[in-house]
Design a protein around this motif. Structure first.
Motif, PDB file in Angstrom:
ATOM      1  N   THR A   1      -5.279   4.114   6.621  1.00  0.00           N
ATOM      2  CA  THR A   1      -4.779   4.417   5.064  1.00  0.00           C
ATOM      3  C   THR A   1      -5.064   5.973   4.877  1.00  0.00           C
ATOM      4  O   THR A   1      -4.247   6.421   4.167  1.00  0.00           O
ATOM      5  CB  THR A   1      -5.885   3.575   3.982  1.00  0.00           C
ATOM      6  OG1 THR A   1      -7.096   3.735   4.259  1.00  0.00           O
ATOM      7  CG2 THR A   1      -5.566   2.033   4.191  1.00  0.00           C
TER       8      THR A   1
ATOM      9  N   TYR B   1       0.968  -1.163  -0.032  1.00  0.00           N
ATOM     10  CA  TYR B   1      -0.022   0.085  -0.052  1.00  0.00           C
ATOM     11  C   TYR B   1       0.839   1.217  -0.101  1.00  0.00           C
ATOM     12  O   TYR B   1       1.685   1.237   0.862  1.00  0.00           O
ATOM     13  CB  TYR B   1      -0.915  -0.005   1.211  1.00  0.00           C
ATOM     14  CG  TYR B   1      -1.938   1.100   1.188  1.00  0.00           C
ATOM     15  CD1 TYR B   1      -3.198   0.989   0.422  1.00  0.00           C
ATOM     16  CD2 TYR B   1      -1.727   2.454   1.868  1.00  0.00           C
ATOM     17  CE1 TYR B   1      -4.037   2.054   0.127  1.00  0.00           C
ATOM     18  CE2 TYR B   1      -2.718   3.520   1.801  1.00  0.00           C
ATOM     19  CZ  TYR B   1      -3.767   3.496   0.975  1.00  0.00           C
ATOM     20  OH  TYR B   1      -4.669   4.266   0.752  1.00  0.00           O
TER      21      TYR B   1
ATOM     22  N   ASP C   1      -7.327  -9.272   4.439  1.00  0.00           N
ATOM     23  CA  ASP C   1      -6.497  -8.464   3.159  1.00  0.00           C
ATOM     24  C   ASP C   1      -5.860  -7.313   3.876  1.00  0.00           C
ATOM     25  O   ASP C   1      -6.222  -7.123   4.936  1.00  0.00           O
ATOM     26  CB  ASP C   1      -7.344  -8.159   2.140  1.00  0.00           C
ATOM     27  CG  ASP C   1      -7.746  -9.367   1.036  1.00  0.00           C
ATOM     28  OD1 ASP C   1      -7.098 -10.503   1.491  1.00  0.00           O
ATOM     29  OD2 ASP C   1      -8.755  -9.076   0.647  1.00  0.00           O
TER      30      ASP C   1
ATOM     31  N   ASP D   1      -1.765   7.741   3.098  1.00  0.00           N
ATOM     32  CA  ASP D   1      -1.915   8.545   2.033  1.00  0.00           C
ATOM     33  C   ASP D   1      -1.399   9.706   2.013  1.00  0.00           C
ATOM     34  O   ASP D   1      -0.650  10.495   1.131  1.00  0.00           O
ATOM     35  CB  ASP D   1      -3.573   8.929   1.590  1.00  0.00           C
ATOM     36  CG  ASP D   1      -4.068   7.724   1.268  1.00  0.00           C
ATOM     37  OD1 ASP D   1      -3.362   6.560   0.794  1.00  0.00           O
ATOM     38  OD2 ASP D   1      -5.414   7.362   1.123  1.00  0.00           O
TER      39      ASP D   1
ATOM     40  N   LEU E   1      -5.667  -4.158   3.202  1.00  0.00           N
ATOM     41  CA  LEU E   1      -6.444  -2.942   3.343  1.00  0.00           C
ATOM     42  C   LEU E   1      -7.491  -2.982   4.471  1.00  0.00           C
ATOM     43  O   LEU E   1      -7.433  -2.085   5.319  1.00  0.00           O
ATOM     44  CB  LEU E   1      -7.169  -2.726   2.135  1.00  0.00           C
ATOM     45  CG  LEU E   1      -6.427  -2.043   0.935  1.00  0.00           C
ATOM     46  CD1 LEU E   1      -7.415  -2.043  -0.169  1.00  0.00           C
ATOM     47  CD2 LEU E   1      -6.128  -0.646   1.529  1.00  0.00           C
ATOM     48  N   ASP E   2      -8.046  -4.346   4.570  1.00  0.00           N
ATOM     49  CA  ASP E   2      -8.774  -4.456   5.846  1.00  0.00           C
ATOM     50  C   ASP E   2      -7.997  -4.132   7.263  1.00  0.00           C
ATOM     51  O   ASP E   2      -8.594  -3.888   8.077  1.00  0.00           O
ATOM     52  CB  ASP E   2      -9.569  -5.909   5.890  1.00  0.00           C
ATOM     53  CG  ASP E   2     -10.351  -6.013   4.629  1.00  0.00           C
ATOM     54  OD1 ASP E   2     -11.102  -4.922   4.270  1.00  0.00           O
ATOM     55  OD2 ASP E   2     -10.620  -7.137   4.117  1.00  0.00           O
TER      56      ASP E   2
END
Length: 455
Positions: A178, A155, A169, A182, A171-172
């Motif tokens: 996140t 990521y 996963d 970013d 992202l989970d």
């Protein structure tokens, strides 16, 4: 024959509820000292969680690799000849010797120095001395490739992996954090890159000391880092700032508002650093771009400050330096820090080197701040390792009861919960995640506990 590791079943007799109560503001010091607790961490935290391995900029070409650790297990991360990034246990399937002892490089194969079993950079066993004479008909080479991780994903260029096939996963797992990743790693159009060469040093301390510190412990700066301020390299810490946790991550920063020459107050990009820095002008432009994409509230989080992701990945994004680091456990009372200088990929090469020098001055292993921290963590370990010391509780009361939604602290777009600059909200959240992992036998139970903790 399966090549993936099979994780051991649960069944530990350790009652983690007796080791910490973050809601009440205490952690028993046994968690930093005792071998059986540490061994359970290797099983339930490091063999199940998503762990940081490297950045994709370190694997630019087929054959590029880096070596690192997941818990105490040595790992190779390599971009194969097919362009795919993979990670393997760095251990020959014959007798377990590491097949790669370099920290980074480029190769088409890994050859064990012991008996010369040879693997492709995609993990396949290709060469076995005396194979036709002694092994043919007995061993199938396709069954004895390097052991891969169960899952691997990245990521914002940050590559993570887990040994547990049942893990959610990435992202989970990261959840709302996140948003902060970013801002820290996605604001440059070209992303970030890791400058070649890792700093590695060992400290006689438990891995959780540096990990919870980098979850944003601003409180220690008042006592541990006074000397740089006396030398004029730092300003004194202000009373404004925040600590926020979201998902399995933690972030925090100090806010200072000096008065400009025309008398107007303005939040500075210099934070608590007073050293001249050409990177300030880059950050100002990045803030404008973030404000145009989001709004002024979000742009205030550039640079994003101190941060960690459970269990042991941390990054620092300040007005004069950037770094990523991992606190690798080597036992209940020893940790190896792996740290890299990180820069915006689009920067001028000369400015990248300016940031590298500033990184080395402050947070290299002999830097002005890193020496303070390492000595403090070692002395913490000394103070709690004895028969009496390990039976005491550590106080984590700072700011307890004053936590509130991050939207009330920073603005309505910010996820998570937190407290003011003088708070151990993130440290308490760190141990909520620790207890969720340590008290769960598998991911079915752990998913529910992490969801409860994160919200």
């Amino acid at each position: 024959m399966a090549t993936r590791a099979t994780l051991p079943p649960g069944g530990s007799t350790i009652d983690v509820t007796t080791l910490a109560d973050p809601d009440a503001g205490w952690v028993n010091r046994r968690v930093y000292v005792e071998r059986d607790i540490y061994e359970l961490e290797l099983e339930r935290v490091f063999a199940r969680g998503w762990l940081y391995l490297c950045h994709v900029s370190q694997l630019g070409e087929p054959g590029d690799y880096v070596t690192t650790f997941m818990g105490e297990d040595p790992v190779i991360v390599v971009r194969g000849a097919d362009g795919i990034v993979r990670a393997f246990l760095n251990a020959c399937r014959h007798r377990g010797m590491r097949v790669c002892r370099a920290e980074e490089g480029n190769t088409s194969f890994f050859r064990c120095p012991y008996h010369a079993w040879t693997y492709s950079n995609e993990g396949e066993l290709r060469g076995v001395p005396k194979y036709r004479l002694a092994y043919e008909g007995v061993m199938q080479r396709e069954d004895w490739g390097l052991v891969p991780v169960a899952k691997l994903a990245d990521y914002q260029g940050l590559v993570f992996a887990t040994w547990d096939r049942q893990a959610p996963d990435l992202l989970d797992y990261l959840g709302d954090f996140t948003f902060y990743l970013d801002l820290g790693f996605g604001r440059d159009p070209q992303g970030v890159e890791i400058l070649s060469g890792a700093h590695k040093w060992a400290i006689d301390a438990n891995w959780k000391h540096p990990s919870e510190n980098f979850a944003c412990d601003m409180y220690h700066g008042l006592g541990a880092h006074l000397r740089p301020a006396e030398l004029g390299l730092m300003t004194q810490f202000a009373d404004e700032g925040y600590e926020v946790s979201a998902g399995v991550g933690y972030i925090g920063h100090e806010i200072t508002r000096p008065v400009s020459e025309d008398g107007d107050g303005d939040e500075t990009l210099h934070g608590y650093w007073s050293m001249p820095n050409p990177y300030t002008y880059v950050l100002k432009e990045q803030r404008k771009a973030v404000a145009a994409k989001h709004d002024e509230q979000v742009a205030r989080l550039v640079p994003s400050g101190h941060a960690s992701i459970f269990p042991n990945f941390s990054f620092l994004d300040l007005e004069n330096l950037r770094l990523v680091r991992v606190q690798q456990p080597l036992g209940p009372d020893r940790v190896m820090i792996h740290q890299w200088c990180c820069v915006d990929a689009s920067l001028d090469p000369e400015l990248k080197q300016v940031l590298r020098r500033q990184y080395e001055l402050a947070f290299g292993p002999t830097g002005l701040l890193e020496q303070d921290d390492g000595e403090n963590w070692r002395e913490c370990q000394e103070g709690m390792r004895g028969w009496i010391g390990r039976r005491l509780d550590s106080n984590m009361d700072l700011g307890r009861g004053r936590e509130r939604p991050a939207s009330e602290i920073l603005g309505d777009k910010f996820p998570g919960r937190g407290g003011g600059i003088w708070s151990e909200a993130n440290q308490r959240q760190f141990f909520r995640h620790w207890m969720a992992f340590m008290g769960s036998d598998g991911w079915d139970e752990l998913r529910g506990r992490l969801t409860e903790v994160s919200h």
